[in-house]
Motif scaffolding. Structure first.
Motif, mmCIF file in Angstrom:
data_model
loop_
_atom_site.group_PDB
_atom_site.id
_atom_site.type_symbol
_atom_site.label_atom_id
_atom_site.label_comp_id
_atom_site.label_asym_id
_atom_site.label_seq_id
_atom_site.Cartn_x
_atom_site.Cartn_y
_atom_site.Cartn_z
ATOM 1 N N GLY A 1 -145.125 -5.956 -21.703
ATOM 2 C CA GLY A 1 -144.955 -5.862 -20.623
ATOM 3 C C GLY A 1 -144.567 -4.431 -20.215
ATOM 4 N N LEU A 2 -144.014 -3.428 -21.046
ATOM 5 C CA LEU A 2 -143.861 -1.992 -20.640
ATOM 6 C C LEU A 2 -144.978 -1.296 -20.777
ATOM 7 N N THR A 3 -145.833 -1.706 -21.659
ATOM 8 C CA THR A 3 -147.198 -1.039 -21.937
ATOM 9 C C THR A 3 -148.023 -1.330 -20.579
ATOM 10 N N ILE A 4 -148.271 -2.675 -20.362
ATOM 11 C CA ILE A 4 -148.977 -2.921 -19.108
ATOM 12 C C ILE A 4 -148.523 -1.952 -17.716
ATOM 13 N N ALA A 5 -147.101 -1.962 -17.773
ATOM 14 C CA ALA A 5 -146.597 -1.056 -16.440
ATOM 15 C C ALA A 5 -146.970 0.283 -16.743
ATOM 16 N N TRP A 6 -147.084 0.932 -18.050
ATOM 17 C CA TRP A 6 -147.473 2.230 -18.062
ATOM 18 C C TRP A 6 -148.922 2.399 -17.604
ATOM 19 N N VAL A 7 -149.915 1.407 -18.127
ATOM 20 C CA VAL A 7 -151.265 1.663 -17.947
ATOM 21 C C VAL A 7 -151.441 1.568 -16.173
ATOM 22 N N VAL A 8 -150.740 0.614 -15.580
ATOM 23 C CA VAL A 8 -150.803 0.289 -14.296
ATOM 24 C C VAL A 8 -150.466 1.457 -13.537
ATOM 25 N N ALA A 9 -149.478 2.160 -13.784
ATOM 26 C CA ALA A 9 -148.837 3.356 -13.288
ATOM 27 C C ALA A 9 -150.108 4.483 -13.388
ATOM 28 N N ILE A 10 -150.461 4.777 -14.735
ATOM 29 C CA ILE A 10 -151.163 5.889 -14.650
ATOM 30 C C ILE A 10 -152.429 5.414 -14.258
ATOM 31 N N THR A 11 -152.953 4.341 -13.835
ATOM 32 C CA THR A 11 -154.329 4.025 -13.271
ATOM 33 C C THR A 11 -153.887 4.343 -11.965
ATOM 34 N N SER A 12 -152.745 3.878 -11.321
ATOM 35 C CA SER A 12 -152.427 4.268 -10.087
ATOM 36 C C SER A 12 -152.667 5.781 -9.811
ATOM 37 N N LEU A 13 -151.924 6.453 -10.614
ATOM 38 C CA LEU A 13 -152.118 8.076 -10.305
ATOM 39 C C LEU A 13 -153.556 8.563 -10.553
ATOM 40 N N PHE A 14 -154.262 7.802 -11.146
ATOM 41 C CA PHE A 14 -155.792 8.114 -11.202
ATOM 42 C C PHE A 14 -156.486 8.093 -9.869
ATOM 43 N N ASP A 15 -156.288 6.646 -9.653
ATOM 44 C CA ASP A 15 -156.802 6.344 -8.102
ATOM 45 C C ASP A 15 -156.567 7.187 -7.055
ATOM 46 N N ALA A 16 -155.138 7.776 -7.180
ATOM 47 C CA ALA A 16 -154.753 8.495 -5.946
ATOM 48 C C ALA A 16 -155.750 9.817 -6.097
ATOM 49 N N GLY A 17 -155.838 10.535 -7.338
ATOM 50 C CA GLY A 17 -156.662 11.483 -7.367
ATOM 51 C C GLY A 17 -158.167 11.300 -7.293
ATOM 52 N N ILE A 18 -158.651 10.341 -7.886
ATOM 53 C CA ILE A 18 -160.207 10.136 -7.604
ATOM 54 C C ILE A 18 -160.423 9.794 -6.224
ATOM 55 N N ASN A 19 -159.505 9.183 -5.151
ATOM 56 C CA ASN A 19 -159.817 8.905 -3.928
ATOM 57 C C ASN A 19 -160.054 10.245 -3.024
ATOM 58 N N THR A 20 -159.622 11.440 -3.992
ATOM 59 C CA THR A 20 -159.944 12.632 -2.903
ATOM 60 C C THR A 20 -161.170 13.151 -3.190
ATOM 61 N N ILE A 21 -161.985 12.788 -4.164
ATOM 62 C CA ILE A 21 -163.097 13.036 -4.425
ATOM 63 C C ILE A 21 -164.373 12.080 -4.206
ATOM 64 N N ASP A 22 -165.312 12.577 -3.481
ATOM 65 C CA ASP A 22 -166.268 11.908 -3.004
ATOM 66 C C ASP A 22 -167.261 11.219 -3.921
ATOM 67 N N VAL A 23 -166.964 10.051 -4.434
ATOM 68 C CA VAL A 23 -167.678 9.434 -5.514
ATOM 69 C C VAL A 23 -168.046 7.928 -4.939
ATOM 70 N N THR A 24 -169.312 7.441 -5.591
ATOM 71 C CA THR A 24 -169.373 5.956 -5.194
ATOM 72 C C THR A 24 -168.693 4.903 -5.900
ATOM 73 N N SER A 25 -168.708 3.637 -5.182
ATOM 74 C CA SER A 25 -167.905 2.584 -5.932
ATOM 75 C C SER A 25 -168.169 2.209 -7.543
ATOM 76 N N GLY A 26 -169.221 2.462 -7.690
ATOM 77 C CA GLY A 26 -169.734 2.206 -9.032
ATOM 78 C C GLY A 26 -169.114 3.080 -10.190
ATOM 79 N N VAL A 27 -169.172 4.420 -9.562
ATOM 80 C CA VAL A 27 -168.333 5.492 -10.393
ATOM 81 C C VAL A 27 -166.850 4.992 -10.602
ATOM 82 N N VAL A 28 -166.207 4.693 -9.506
ATOM 83 C CA VAL A 28 -164.811 4.267 -9.495
ATOM 84 C C VAL A 28 -164.681 3.079 -10.441
ATOM 85 N N GLY A 29 -165.502 2.068 -10.402
ATOM 86 C CA GLY A 29 -165.301 0.896 -11.174
ATOM 87 C C GLY A 29 -165.725 1.222 -12.734
#
Length: 763
Positions: free
Chosen positions: A316-344
């Motif tokens: 449970g705790l590891t899933i939360a850490w992965v989700v939290a880190i992924t959320s931070l990555f999403d926030a940073g990647i969204n500021t860069i102009d990339v395609t949906s395939g690259v985000v996936g």
């Protein structure tokens, strides 16, 4: 989303509660026509924006609720006019009646049409608004379906690998460059050092709350865990909530301190702004995993063993850490102009890791409980389903994301949020169970009606979790408001409409009437009736009769208070009464017989009766049957109709006096006068035998083996007839032995017709 929900709630619920004039103003009618026309034109377009449709739908909801209220307009006046028309009687078949009556009938009919007209127009407008709302909802649902079923770029395509690595490197490079440039600018302008004190203050608070504060609260809770007390579960739950609140406040202070420096650029600002949410996910998962899979020797309510609990906490705790880190990555990647395939391609590894952890978590959740002495454990039916669903999502969602269906990512995160909701509901249910369980096991049977309170609270928790789960899975606030509107709308029954509030009013009034009836019954049984001259059976009859009358009156008052008009059901009820009469005639017969038993009281509680070959004491008389406790301590349920129409022997009706008959046989040649004297003396000596009338000894006849006598005596309490008969027999045997009186037994003489055959024909 919360603001939109509040706005829609105010428009859909609070506004309709205001009063409206009887006639819809002309200006309001023109406004409604404009809104409806605009909505009809929007419903025919395919390029309308979601925002415009949402605003227009909210207006339609307000108008629909307004028209719904007007569908019952002039209900009282219409009922009065209908009563006046009914008082005039039916129109004669020949059509000839007094002119004054005919004119009055026509005037009332015209008045009724004028009163009903606004209601008919309101119903038409309500149907129009409701139909337009349904069209908008269907359009939005179709759009959501198209998004979910749309297949995008495949993240496994090798062409996205290099751009994905480049995007991640670019994000980190922007983060470093922006932060360095921000510090340089602040230092050059001389603005950094004045902000360090304020930022340091926030950072100090953050470190204190996240570190020492969380540990201190955890230590307090651990110290109170072993203390017993009725409200201790509530205190422990409150401290557990502090374990969430303190770190979250620390994360907010940390974010405020970093933003105070004003050194971050676009990418770094987006990441910093996302930090409180990402940290809250970790804190909540840490709290929830420790509640479901507790540490130490306590196995918890679910009864997992130590290894399963440890695995559940880690996953449970590891899933939360992965989700939290992924959320931070999403926030940073969204500021860069990339395609949906690259985000996936960037998110796919995180999805695979979360899926693997989710499958292990599912195995831990569906593990069977371990038996613990003296502790109530969950049976594990729900956990098995939840664990299997976890495994299914862990297998399906990565495959969906890998082949280009981005909805798989939403599905797995929606399921993780659903797990959180299920966990919170389980924790609250456990809290209710702990608070409602008596400290002393002997008090558990004395809870009475209060035993239903935990069940009702658990039901309320389930119902409250449904809207949350619906929002998690993509439902809109408008959808929930629509469900609530349908709920408030109720359903039409003939010319009247019954809303859920009518049922709530009925339940409240009937419940109060029922409680009042039971209270008065208790007062009659314990205080009033014992002071009267009524016997126990009469007291029980009065109490039971008052209960029937009170419940019937409570039902009538509740129906009247709720405004439920059952006159429209008269025809249906009349048709059904014939079939019900045939199908339930035995039940009705027993019910009527029960009332007769309570009124005439040929049989009362405590009587010793014999009916249908069964003998015993009457323990209770209910509305359908009577319970008899036999001398074998078994309960026999006798229909009341058998007690009224059949032959019943009541040994104790009116009084307890009854007769005992003891048969006695003596040998031929015995002095019969002496036997009669001895038997009379034995009967008179028994303490339960009354002397008025005196016991009697009868010489009943000459038997095959004895001279037959009978002792017939009246007892003070016929309930002791068997023990009295046994004691008299003991006294007879002892006295006859002293007097030398023989009690015969059967003797037979054998006569052989051909005795010579015994010696072979020799004399």
């Amino acid at each position: 989303m919360i603001r939109n929900f509040f706005i829609v709630f105010c428009l859909a619920v609070i506004w309709p509660l205001a009063g409206f004039t009887q006639d819809l103003p002309e200006e309001a009618a023109q406004t409604w026509e404009q809104v409806a026309t605009r909505a009809e034109s929007v419903a025919l377009r395919d390029d309308v924006s979601q925002f415009a449709m949402k605003r227009l739908r909210a207006e339609l909801v307000v108008w629909r609720d307004r028209f719904l209220e007007r569908t019952t307009l002039n209900a009282g006046r219409v009922a009065t006019v209908d009563a006046q028309i009914a008082a005039l009687g039916p129109v004669p078949e020949d059509g000839e009646e007094a002119a004054s009556i005919s004119d009055r009938r026509a005037a009332l009919a015209e008045q009724r049409q004028a009163l009903v007209a606004p209601r008919i127009l309101a119903e038409e407008s309500y149907a129009r608004a409701n139909g337009l709302i349904g069209e908008f909802d269907a359009y939005v649902l179709q759009q959501q379906t198209d998004v979910l079923t749309q297949r995008g770029d495949v993240p496994l395509n090798p062409v996205y690998l290099a751009p994905a690595i480049t995007a991640v490197w670019t994000m980190f490079e922007n983060l470093v460059v922006e932060t360095r440039a921000g510090f340089s600018v602040q230092i050059e302008q001389g603005m950094l050092f004045p902000k360090l004190s304020k930022a340091g203050f926030f950072l100090l608070i953050a470190i204190t709350l996240i570190g020492a504060g969380r540990r201190r609260v955890t230590a307090w809770r651990a110290a109170l865990t072993g203390i017993d007390g009725r409200l201790m579960p509530l205190w422990l739950f409150g401290l557990s909530l502090l374990q969430i609140l303190v770190p979250v406040l620390g994360l907010a202070a940390l974010t405020a301190g970093l933003e105070t420096l004003d050194v971050f650029g676009v990418t770094s600002s987006a990441i910093v702004a996302r930090m409180p949410w990402a940290g809250s996910v970790v804190v909540f998962a840490w709290w929830l995993s420790r509640q479901i899979f507790p540490t130490g020797q306590r196995c918890g309510y679910l009864g997992y063993d130590a290894d399963t609990r440890a695995a559940g906490r880690r996953c449970g705790l590891t899933i939360a850490w992965v989700v939290a880190i992924t959320s931070l990555f999403d926030a940073g990647i969204n500021t860069i102009d990339v395609t949906s395939g690259v985000v996936g391609a960037i998110e796919l590894p995180a999805m695979i890791i979360v899926s693997l952890l989710l499958s292990r978590l599912g195995v831990a959740v569906k593990a069977k409980p371990v038996a613990v002495d003296g502790q109530t454990l969950s049976q594990g039916r729900v956990r098995g389903v939840v664990g299997k669903v976890c495994i299914v999502f862990a297998v399906v969602t990565p495959i969906m994301v890998a082949i280009g269906y981005g909805a798989g990512r939403n599905l797995i995160f929606s399921w993780l949020l659903t797990l959180g909701v299920i966990g919170v509901v389980h924790i609250l249910q456990r809290l209710v169970h702990d608070l409602s369980t008596p400290d002393d096991a002997s008090e558990e049977q004395d809870t009475g009606v209060l035993a239903l309170v935990p069940v009702l609270i658990n039901l309320a928790l389930y119902l409250a979790s449904l809207p949350v789960i619906a929002l998690v899975w993509g439902a809109r606030v408008d959808d929930l408001v629509e469900v609530w509107a349908r709920f408030r709308e109720g359903f039409a029954l003939g010319d009247s409409r019954i809303s859920p509030m009518d049922f709530v009013t009925f339940a409240l009034v009937f419940g109060l009437g029922y409680l009042l009836t039971r209270t008065i019954q208790g007062t009659l049984r314990k205080t009033v009736l014992p002071r009267t001259r009524l016997d126990l059976g009469g007291q029980n009859a009065v109490v039971a009769g008052f209960g029937y009358v009170g419940i019937i009156l409570a039902a009538i008052v509740a129906i009247t208070s709720a405004g439920i008009d059952l006159s429209n059901l008269a025809i249906v009820a009349g048709a059904l009464s014939v079939g019900i009469g045939f199908g339930l005639q035995n039940i009705v017969s027993n019910f009527v017989s029960g009332i007769i038993l309570l009124i005439e009281r040929p049989v009362s509680e405590g009587d010793w009766i014999e009916v249908g070959g069964q003998m015993g004491y009457v323990r209770s008389i209910s509305v359908r049957s009577t319970r008899i406790e036999t001398f074998d301590r078994t309960d026999v349920i006798v229909p009341n109709a058998d007690l009224v129409s059949g032959q019943v022997t009541n040994w104790t009706h009116g009084n307890l006096v009854g007769r005992v008959i003891v048969p006695v046989g003596v040998a031929y040649g015995t002095d019969v006068e002496k036997v009669a004297t001895i038997l009379r003396e034995i009967a008179e000596a028994h303490p339960l035998v009354i002397m008025t009338p005196p016991p009697n000894v009868l010489f009943t006849g000459f038997g095959a083996d004895s001279l037959d006598f009978e002792i017939r005596a009246i007892l003070r309490d016929v309930n002791f007839v068997l023990s009295t008969k046994s004691e008299i027999n003991h006294a007879i045997a002892k006295r006859f032995a002293q007097e030398g009186i023989e009690i015969p037994f059967a003797q037979r003489d054998i006569w052989l017709r051909n005795p010579e055959v015994l010696n072979g024909g020799k004399e």
